[in-house]
Design an enzyme around this catalytic site. Structure first.
Site, PDB file in Angstrom:
ATOM      1  CG  HIS A 176      -1.967  -1.020   1.249  1.00  0.00           C
ATOM      2  ND1 HIS A 176      -2.890  -1.167   0.245  1.00  0.00           N
ATOM      3  CD2 HIS A 176      -2.254  -1.992   2.168  1.00  0.00           C
ATOM      4  CE1 HIS A 176      -3.701  -2.177   0.533  1.00  0.00           C
ATOM      5  NE2 HIS A 176      -3.330  -2.702   1.689  1.00  0.00           N
ATOM      6  CG  ASP A 205      -4.790 -10.253   3.250  1.00  0.00           C
ATOM      7  OD1 ASP A 205      -4.519 -10.707   2.121  1.00  0.00           O
ATOM      8  OD2 ASP A 205      -4.556  -9.074   3.578  1.00  0.00           O
TER       9      ASP A 205
HETATM   10  C1  6XA Z   1      -7.728  -1.283   7.125  1.00  0.00           C
HETATM   11  C2  6XA Z   1      -7.242  -2.577   6.554  1.00  0.00           C
HETATM   12  C3  6XA Z   1      -5.848  -2.523   6.090  1.00  0.00           C
HETATM   13  C4  6XA Z   1      -5.541  -3.702   5.204  1.00  0.00           C
HETATM   14  C5  6XA Z   1      -4.105  -4.069   5.278  1.00  0.00           C
HETATM   15  C6  6XA Z   1      -3.749  -5.199   4.363  1.00  0.00           C
HETATM   16  N1  6XA Z   1      -7.073  -0.829   8.267  1.00  0.00           N
HETATM   17  N2  6XA Z   1      -3.341  -4.902   3.168  1.00  0.00           N
HETATM   18  O1  6XA Z   1      -3.792  -6.357   4.657  1.00  0.00           O
HETATM   19  O2  6XA Z   1      -2.930  -5.818   2.291  1.00  0.00           O
HETATM   20 ZN    ZN Z   2      -4.123  -7.333   2.643  1.00  0.00          ZN
END
Ligand code: 6XA
Ligand code: ZN
Length: 347
Positions: free
Chosen positions: A164, A289
């Site tokens: 991200h 995930d």
């Molecule tokens: C909101 C969720 C963040 C997702 C993080 C993640 N706080 N990104 O696993 O791949």
């Molecule tokens: Zn993720």
């Protein structure tokens, strides 16, 4: 497969994140990588290597100098504001939305924290810089190992994750974009064309933004539809790249509830695009995930499916670097992630 595990990952250990209206304990915890390493101890896959330190110049191939300066000094600034801050995390709470200035760096610390971030779920802690920098070192070392032909594949097992993070922003638990650093390092070591395939549940918005106007690095992401899933504001199917990069970004959003048979169709589509790109190296942004038991995500992959993913990726017969991204079903995470690596080794 060479394995570069971040020796300093536990230095990044956030207390709280803003989640659904309250501060909750961080999902992105040191235990995640500890479980992966424990599983690698039970089921040895690959050979461990120590990463050399990453030169600042390698980080600047992807990230803006003023952003790196900020991240590196942020904790000391935070504590200098008030010694009591040492017992807290620095969490952003104000951001320059459309129409605000990005070119002028404010003096105020909270304002700079907001300038360089996009959510309140990503705490900056005492050891964030040290952990993120050591993780970036793993990603760059993995790329160098593969580029030198020392190995067919290498894995940067690290946290905080990276996909991200953009040129000058953190968010989604990510600070330095390990997948992008690996892709750029592969280019700098002589690969003419690189492909990044992001299989994390969440769209790899940072990686997409970093290569959006480039034809040499193809970015592909399979993820929960941003209409309902984080990071919400990027990751739609009509984002195809711009300028020279037009046609070199592929987003494959899937609805919440997607099962492996359908997810795998998207993976085959992604890999077909990588073949068309004539990539000579592959980076896999490896989040697990997508697992059915993940507490913050909504795909329905089972543990055995990760072996198949590893085999499908291996069938590309490309020099491959893995970077560890998301995955919050902490107990199952070790098995799921090592399944991908083992499937790859078998494939
Ligand atoms: C909101 C969720 C963040 C997702 C993080 C993640 N706080 N990104 O696993 O791949
Ligand atoms: Zn993720």
């Amino acid at each position: 497969m060479l394995i570069y595990a971040n020796p300093h990952h536990t230095l990044h250990d956030g207390r709280h994140e803003m989640f659904r209206g309250r501060l909750v304990p961080c999902h992105e915890t040191p235990a995640r990588l500890d479980h992966v390493l424990a599983e690698l101890g039970r089921r040895p896959v690959g050979e461990r290597r120590e990463p050399p330190p990453v030169p600042r110049a390698a980080l600047e191939r992807v990230h803006a100098p003023r952003y790196l300066d900020f991240l590196q000094g942020a904790w000391d600034e935070w504590v200098a504001l008030d010694p009591a801050n040492a017992a807290l995390d620095a969490l952003p709470s104000t951001w320059p939305v459309r129409g605000f200035r990005h070119d002028v760096e404010p003096e105020n610390f909270a304002a700079r924290l907001g300038l360089y971030s996009y959510d309140a779920g990503t705490p900056l802690t005492a050891g964030t810089w040290a952990a993120a920098e050591a993780g970036a070192a793993c990603a760059v070392a993995a790329a160098h190992g593969v580029a030198a032909g020392a190995t067919r594949s290498a894995a940067a097992l690290t946290r905080p994750p990276g996909h991200h993070a953009g040129a000058d922003f953190f968010g989604g638990y990510c600070f330095l974009n390990n997948a992008a650093l690996a892709a750029q390092a592969l280019r700098d070591q002589g690969a003419q064309k690189v492909a990044v395939v992001d299989v994390d549940y969440h769209h790899g918005n940072g990686t997409q933004s970093l290569f959006y106007d480039r034809a040499d690095v193809l970015t592909v992401s399979i993820h929960g539809d941003p209409r309902t899933e984080y990071p919400f504001y990027l990751g739609h199917a009509d984002e195809r790249g711009e300028g020279e990069g037009f046609g070199h970004n592929l987003n494959l959003p899937l609805p919440a509830g997607t099962v492996f048979a359908d997810w795998r169709v998207a993976l085959q589509q992604a890999l077909k695009r990588v073949t068309e790109h004539r990539a000579d190296a592959l980076v896999v942004a490896l989040g697990v995930d997508t697992y059915e038991g993940d507490p913050i995500s909504r795909f329905r992959l089972a543990s055995a499916d990760y072996l198949t993913i590893g085999r499908d990726l291996a069938a590309m017969r490309l020099p491959t670097v893995f970077t560890m991204e998301g995955g919050y079903a902490v107990e199952a995470m070790g098995v799921n992630l090592v399944n991908v690596l083992e499937g790859f080794e078998q494939g």
